[in-house]
Motif scaffolding. Structure first.
Motif, mmCIF file in Angstrom:
data_model
loop_
_atom_site.group_PDB
_atom_site.id
_atom_site.type_symbol
_atom_site.label_atom_id
_atom_site.label_comp_id
_atom_site.label_asym_id
_atom_site.label_seq_id
_atom_site.Cartn_x
_atom_site.Cartn_y
_atom_site.Cartn_z
ATOM 1 N N ASP A 14 25.927 23.741 -38.636
ATOM 2 C CA ASP A 14 25.821 24.388 -39.747
ATOM 3 C C ASP A 14 24.421 23.928 -40.414
ATOM 4 O OD1 ASP A 14 27.613 26.220 -41.454
ATOM 5 O OD2 ASP A 14 26.829 24.624 -42.942
ATOM 6 N N THR A 15 24.077 22.756 -40.252
ATOM 7 C CA THR A 15 22.691 22.491 -40.745
ATOM 8 C C THR A 15 21.553 22.923 -40.031
ATOM 9 O OG1 THR A 15 23.511 20.273 -41.513
ATOM 10 C CG2 THR A 15 21.046 20.508 -40.899
ATOM 11 N N ILE A 16 21.650 23.391 -38.621
ATOM 12 C CA ILE A 16 20.625 24.105 -38.158
ATOM 13 C C ILE A 16 20.765 25.621 -38.370
ATOM 14 C CG2 ILE A 16 20.252 25.167 -35.697
ATOM 15 C CD1 ILE A 16 21.152 22.158 -34.477
ATOM 16 N N ARG A 17 22.014 25.960 -38.539
ATOM 17 C CA ARG A 17 22.072 27.423 -38.996
ATOM 18 C C ARG A 17 21.130 27.783 -40.415
ATOM 19 N NH1 ARG A 17 26.859 27.709 -36.741
ATOM 20 N NH2 ARG A 17 28.316 26.741 -38.419
ATOM 21 N N TRP A 18 21.387 26.505 -41.473
ATOM 22 C CA TRP A 18 20.616 26.595 -42.635
ATOM 23 C C TRP A 18 19.185 26.508 -42.527
ATOM 24 C CZ3 TRP A 18 17.707 23.239 -45.219
ATOM 25 C CH2 TRP A 18 17.240 23.533 -46.686
ATOM 26 N N LEU A 19 18.565 25.697 -41.531
ATOM 27 C CA LEU A 19 17.207 25.507 -41.095
ATOM 28 C C LEU A 19 16.688 26.944 -40.559
ATOM 29 C CD1 LEU A 19 17.316 21.915 -39.400
ATOM 30 C CD2 LEU A 19 16.169 22.679 -41.802
ATOM 31 N N ILE A 20 17.472 27.453 -39.937
ATOM 32 C CA ILE A 20 16.970 29.068 -39.216
ATOM 33 C C ILE A 20 16.695 29.602 -40.357
ATOM 34 C CG2 ILE A 20 17.766 30.785 -37.768
ATOM 35 C CD1 ILE A 20 18.912 28.789 -35.872
ATOM 36 N N ALA A 21 17.711 29.868 -41.249
ATOM 37 C CA ALA A 21 17.551 30.703 -42.638
ATOM 38 C C ALA A 21 16.431 30.295 -43.275
ATOM 39 C CB ALA A 21 18.846 30.586 -43.262
ATOM 40 N N GLU A 22 16.161 29.106 -43.364
ATOM 41 C CA GLU A 22 14.944 28.855 -44.081
ATOM 42 C C GLU A 22 13.450 28.906 -43.344
ATOM 43 O OE1 GLU A 22 14.653 26.975 -47.348
ATOM 44 O OE2 GLU A 22 16.509 27.902 -47.199
ATOM 45 N N GLY A 23 13.740 29.564 -41.874
ATOM 46 C CA GLY A 23 12.581 29.825 -41.390
ATOM 47 C C GLY A 23 11.986 28.752 -40.062
ATOM 48 N N GLN A 24 12.798 27.679 -40.021
ATOM 49 C CA GLN A 24 12.267 26.827 -39.228
ATOM 50 C C GLN A 24 12.351 27.053 -37.765
ATOM 51 O OE1 GLN A 24 10.804 24.110 -40.044
ATOM 52 N NE2 GLN A 24 11.200 24.607 -42.463
ATOM 53 N N GLN A 56 12.092 24.831 -35.007
ATOM 54 C CA GLN A 56 12.212 23.633 -34.279
ATOM 55 C C GLN A 56 12.771 22.758 -35.132
ATOM 56 O OE1 GLN A 56 8.981 22.359 -31.602
ATOM 57 N NE2 GLN A 56 9.354 20.192 -32.305
ATOM 58 N N VAL A 57 13.474 21.817 -34.639
ATOM 59 C CA VAL A 57 14.240 20.658 -35.346
ATOM 60 C C VAL A 57 13.779 19.369 -34.586
ATOM 61 C CG1 VAL A 57 16.312 19.479 -36.101
ATOM 62 C CG2 VAL A 57 16.172 21.835 -36.068
ATOM 63 N N THR A 58 13.335 18.461 -35.174
ATOM 64 C CA THR A 58 13.107 17.224 -34.504
ATOM 65 C C THR A 58 13.857 16.099 -35.240
ATOM 66 O OG1 THR A 58 11.182 16.542 -36.109
ATOM 67 C CG2 THR A 58 10.538 17.726 -34.273
ATOM 68 N N HIS A 76 16.052 17.730 -26.641
ATOM 69 C CA HIS A 76 15.415 17.131 -25.525
ATOM 70 C C HIS A 76 14.588 15.808 -26.201
ATOM 71 C CE1 HIS A 76 16.949 20.476 -23.640
ATOM 72 N NE2 HIS A 76 15.828 21.115 -23.355
ATOM 73 N N ALA A 77 14.269 14.802 -25.308
ATOM 74 C CA ALA A 77 13.752 13.578 -25.818
ATOM 75 C C ALA A 77 12.076 13.985 -25.556
ATOM 76 C CB ALA A 77 14.093 12.428 -24.636
ATOM 77 N N ALA A 78 11.329 13.786 -26.621
ATOM 78 C CA ALA A 78 10.055 14.235 -26.574
ATOM 79 C C ALA A 78 9.224 12.760 -26.238
ATOM 80 C CB ALA A 78 9.172 14.499 -28.013
ATOM 81 N N ASN A 79 10.066 11.842 -26.681
ATOM 82 C CA ASN A 79 9.473 10.370 -26.343
ATOM 83 C C ASN A 79 10.754 9.471 -26.471
ATOM 84 O OD1 ASN A 79 9.442 9.496 -28.974
ATOM 85 N ND2 ASN A 79 7.350 10.577 -29.220
ATOM 86 N N ASP A 80 10.344 8.373 -26.554
ATOM 87 C CA ASP A 80 11.366 7.173 -26.608
ATOM 88 C C ASP A 80 12.245 7.453 -27.773
ATOM 89 O OD1 ASP A 80 10.527 6.088 -24.126
ATOM 90 O OD2 ASP A 80 9.745 4.477 -24.971
ATOM 91 N N THR A 81 11.722 8.035 -28.861
ATOM 92 C CA THR A 81 12.482 7.799 -30.328
ATOM 93 C C THR A 81 12.529 9.255 -30.954
ATOM 94 O OG1 THR A 81 10.231 7.237 -31.581
ATOM 95 C CG2 THR A 81 11.800 5.283 -30.699
ATOM 96 N N ALA A 82 11.719 10.383 -30.263
ATOM 97 C CA ALA A 82 11.786 11.659 -31.113
ATOM 98 C C ALA A 82 12.438 12.634 -29.981
ATOM 99 C CB ALA A 82 10.307 11.958 -31.139
ATOM 100 N N TRP A 83 13.352 13.316 -30.716
ATOM 101 C CA TRP A 83 14.340 14.336 -30.064
ATOM 102 C C TRP A 83 13.779 15.495 -30.611
ATOM 103 C CZ3 TRP A 83 17.789 13.664 -26.062
ATOM 104 C CH2 TRP A 83 17.957 12.123 -25.669
ATOM 105 N N THR A 84 13.757 16.543 -29.791
ATOM 106 C CA THR A 84 13.395 18.015 -30.472
ATOM 107 C C THR A 84 14.452 19.238 -29.921
ATOM 108 O OG1 THR A 84 11.661 18.603 -28.748
ATOM 109 C CG2 THR A 84 10.853 17.588 -30.582
ATOM 110 N N LEU A 85 14.771 20.155 -30.890
ATOM 111 C CA LEU A 85 15.337 21.313 -30.651
ATOM 112 C C LEU A 85 14.591 22.572 -30.986
ATOM 113 C CD1 LEU A 85 17.972 22.509 -29.518
ATOM 114 C CD2 LEU A 85 18.743 22.379 -32.026
ATOM 115 N N SER A 86 14.197 23.334 -29.763
ATOM 116 C CA SER A 86 13.900 24.691 -30.115
ATOM 117 C C SER A 86 14.868 25.574 -30.662
ATOM 118 C CB SER A 86 12.877 25.070 -29.063
ATOM 119 O OG SER A 86 11.863 24.322 -28.904
ATOM 120 N N LEU A 87 14.402 26.363 -31.951
ATOM 121 C CA LEU A 87 15.529 27.252 -32.147
ATOM 122 C C LEU A 87 15.074 28.608 -31.874
ATOM 123 C CD1 LEU A 87 15.682 25.692 -36.011
ATOM 124 C CD2 LEU A 87 17.098 25.505 -34.183
#
Length: 129
Positions: free
Chosen positions: A80-90, A92-94, A118-129
């Motif tokens: 639901d948070t991702i749906r909200w972020l997509i509606a806000e024009g995002q 990618q989520v990190t 997906h892990a971008a590095n040891d601590t950062a994770w990303t999701l492309s929308l």
């Protein structure tokens, strides 16, 4: 009652106690959490069972009450948070997990991987929308 996600900083008086318990686990107060960004509050039976806080395309905070884990609340809150972020024009989520306790990191990493991050590095994770 059903599980509901509210995208608002408004904290109903009946949510105060359960929200405080959720935030105490991460040594945060409601006032401190307000400064982190936009709130996505998961409630069930008039109690806060999860909270995500986003700022721009970053998930700055994500937690589900330990008593209610492994019941799909985190998945529902994240979706639901991702749906909200997509509606806000995002697009990618990190999420940076360096502030997550060591005992929680493996579980959170598995959760994020299952959600498509997906892990971008040891601590950062990303999701492309």
């Amino acid at each position: 009652m059903r599980l509901t996600v509210h995208h608002s900083h408004d904290v109903l008086p009946l949510w105060q106690e359960s929200l405080s318990k959720l935030l105490q686990a991460n040594k945060l107060t409601i006032e401190e959490a307000h400064t982190l960004g936009e709130w996505h509050v998961a409630t069930f039976n008039d109690r806060v069972v999860g909270l995500a806080i986003s700022s721009g395309n970053e998930l700055r905070y994500f937690a589900v009450r330990d008593l209610t884990r492994r019941r799909g609340i985190g998945r529902y809150l994240l979706a639901d948070t991702i749906r909200w972020l997509i509606a806000e024009g995002q697009q990618q989520v990190t999420m940076n997990i360096n502030s997550v306790t060591e005992t929680e990191q493996a579980g959170l990493q598995a959760f994020l991987r299952q959600a498509g991050f997906h892990a971008a590095n040891d601590t950062a994770w990303t999701l492309s929308l």
